[in-house]
Write an enzyme that holds these catalytic residues in place. Structure first.
Site, mmCIF file in Angstrom:
data_model
loop_
_atom_site.group_PDB
_atom_site.id
_atom_site.type_symbol
_atom_site.label_atom_id
_atom_site.label_comp_id
_atom_site.label_asym_id
_atom_site.label_seq_id
_atom_site.Cartn_x
_atom_site.Cartn_y
_atom_site.Cartn_z
ATOM 1 N N ILE A 93 0.948 -1.042 0.021
ATOM 2 C CA ILE A 93 -0.124 0.129 0.052
ATOM 3 C C ILE A 93 0.823 1.173 -0.059
ATOM 4 O O ILE A 93 1.631 1.519 0.710
ATOM 5 C CB ILE A 93 -0.871 0.103 1.080
ATOM 6 C CG1 ILE A 93 -2.066 -1.286 1.275
ATOM 7 C CG2 ILE A 93 -1.567 1.233 1.402
ATOM 8 C CD1 ILE A 93 -2.600 -1.316 2.470
ATOM 9 N N LEU A 94 0.632 2.121 -1.142
ATOM 10 C CA LEU A 94 1.470 3.319 -0.918
ATOM 11 C C LEU A 94 1.228 4.352 0.106
ATOM 12 O O LEU A 94 -0.079 4.461 0.389
ATOM 13 C CB LEU A 94 1.351 3.932 -2.436
ATOM 14 C CG LEU A 94 1.965 3.119 -3.437
ATOM 15 C CD1 LEU A 94 1.513 3.508 -5.002
ATOM 16 C CD2 LEU A 94 3.236 2.669 -3.576
ATOM 17 N N ASN A 106 -3.519 2.129 -10.842
ATOM 18 C CA ASN A 106 -3.402 0.412 -10.578
ATOM 19 C C ASN A 106 -4.459 -0.114 -11.389
ATOM 20 O O ASN A 106 -5.523 0.135 -11.804
ATOM 21 C CB ASN A 106 -3.696 0.483 -8.944
ATOM 22 C CG ASN A 106 -3.381 -0.742 -8.297
ATOM 23 O OD1 ASN A 106 -2.678 -1.763 -8.745
ATOM 24 N ND2 ASN A 106 -4.352 -1.185 -7.608
ATOM 25 N N HIS A 108 -6.839 -3.977 -10.698
ATOM 26 C CA HIS A 108 -7.609 -4.990 -9.524
ATOM 27 C C HIS A 108 -8.561 -5.640 -10.319
ATOM 28 O O HIS A 108 -9.401 -5.478 -11.247
ATOM 29 C CB HIS A 108 -8.313 -3.999 -8.680
ATOM 30 C CG HIS A 108 -8.830 -4.858 -7.497
ATOM 31 N ND1 HIS A 108 -8.435 -5.207 -6.423
ATOM 32 C CD2 HIS A 108 -10.359 -5.290 -7.368
ATOM 33 C CE1 HIS A 108 -8.928 -6.204 -5.672
ATOM 34 N NE2 HIS A 108 -10.267 -5.889 -6.021
ATOM 35 N N ASP A 140 -5.609 5.847 -4.239
ATOM 36 C CA ASP A 140 -5.741 6.684 -3.059
ATOM 37 C C ASP A 140 -5.379 6.377 -1.857
ATOM 38 O O ASP A 140 -4.534 5.094 -2.126
ATOM 39 C CB ASP A 140 -7.078 7.440 -2.862
ATOM 40 C CG ASP A 140 -8.195 6.460 -2.510
ATOM 41 O OD1 ASP A 140 -7.909 5.089 -2.298
ATOM 42 O OD2 ASP A 140 -9.467 6.535 -2.723
ATOM 43 N N ASP A 144 -7.952 -0.255 -2.749
ATOM 44 C CA ASP A 144 -8.653 -0.180 -3.914
ATOM 45 C C ASP A 144 -9.927 0.504 -3.586
ATOM 46 O O ASP A 144 -10.996 0.391 -4.126
ATOM 47 C CB ASP A 144 -9.031 -1.715 -4.186
ATOM 48 C CG ASP A 144 -7.847 -2.808 -4.079
ATOM 49 O OD1 ASP A 144 -7.023 -2.195 -5.018
ATOM 50 O OD2 ASP A 144 -7.737 -3.858 -3.733
#
Length: 207
Positions: A93-94, A106, A108, A140, A144
């Site tokens: 997780i950024l 990204n 998913h 964000d 997700d």
């Protein structure tokens, strides 16, 4: 000029390869300038090195806090001056420093907001849905939860297991990611609330 992409990977790098293949065409509008990872000795890094691309590794375990890792990762990404950062199977997780500094895209393997997180495919099968799919979204601070850019459905077939369903999703996912990144690079985008619209040049209000 082609948009500069930094791609982040954690595994085999099949999405990275799809982007590199597309970027071989000058008309694609983007080129990969570096590939980063959170671990050593993965095929994604090997793909990048075979293509002659700079690589870097920033491990969480090498930093005293997650915030320190976030700062270090941001600094390494910034060295390559990207227009976009692509999270292509990056399994971390950024943090806020990276997300404030860069636009991150990204993928998913589900139709968000359904089945977020790391187990989307088995969760879809367990729930009994007849249609799942993939989502390309902006990243964000949540898991997700970023604004959706594009989605495409994939039918769940009788007899599907996690592997067979995930493999079909991956095929669609690679194509959709390549398409979205190229369109963002060539034509720009706007973000209004949670609504992303592609095809607006940056000079006309795109981000």
């Amino acid at each position: 000029m082609s948009a500069r992409l930094v791609v982040l990977v954690s595994g085999s790098g099949t999405n990275l390869q799809a982007i590199m293949d597309a970027a071989a065409d000058e008309g694609y509008g983007a080129r990969v300038v570096a590939v980063g990872a959170d671990r050593d000795d993965i095929e994604g890094l090997a793909r990048a090195r075979r293509a002659g691309l700079p690589t870097f590794v920033v491990k969480v375990a090498d930093h005293p806090t997650r915030e320190d890792w976030d700062e270090a990762l941001c600094a390494r990404i910034a060295e390559h001056r990207p227009d976009l950062v692509v999270s292509a199977g990056f399994m971390k997780i950024l943090g806020p420093r990276v997300l404030r500094a860069f636009t991150v895209v990204n993928t998913h393997p589900a139709l968000l907001p359904a089945f977020p997180g790391a187990h989307a495919v088995p969760q879809a099968l367990a729930y009994g849905v007849r249609v799942t799919g993939c989502t390309v979204h902006l990243v964000d601070a949540g898991v997700d939860t970023g604004p959706v850019i594009a989605q495409e459905p994939v039918t769940v077939e009788d007899g599907d297991d996690e592997r067979s369903l995930h493999e079909r999703i991956k095929v669609v996912e690679r194509r959709l990611l390549v398409d979205v990144v190229g369109r963002m690079a060539r034509h720009g985008w706007t973000l209004t609330g949670r609504h992303v619209r592609l095809g607006v040049p940056a000079g006309d209000g795109g981000q």
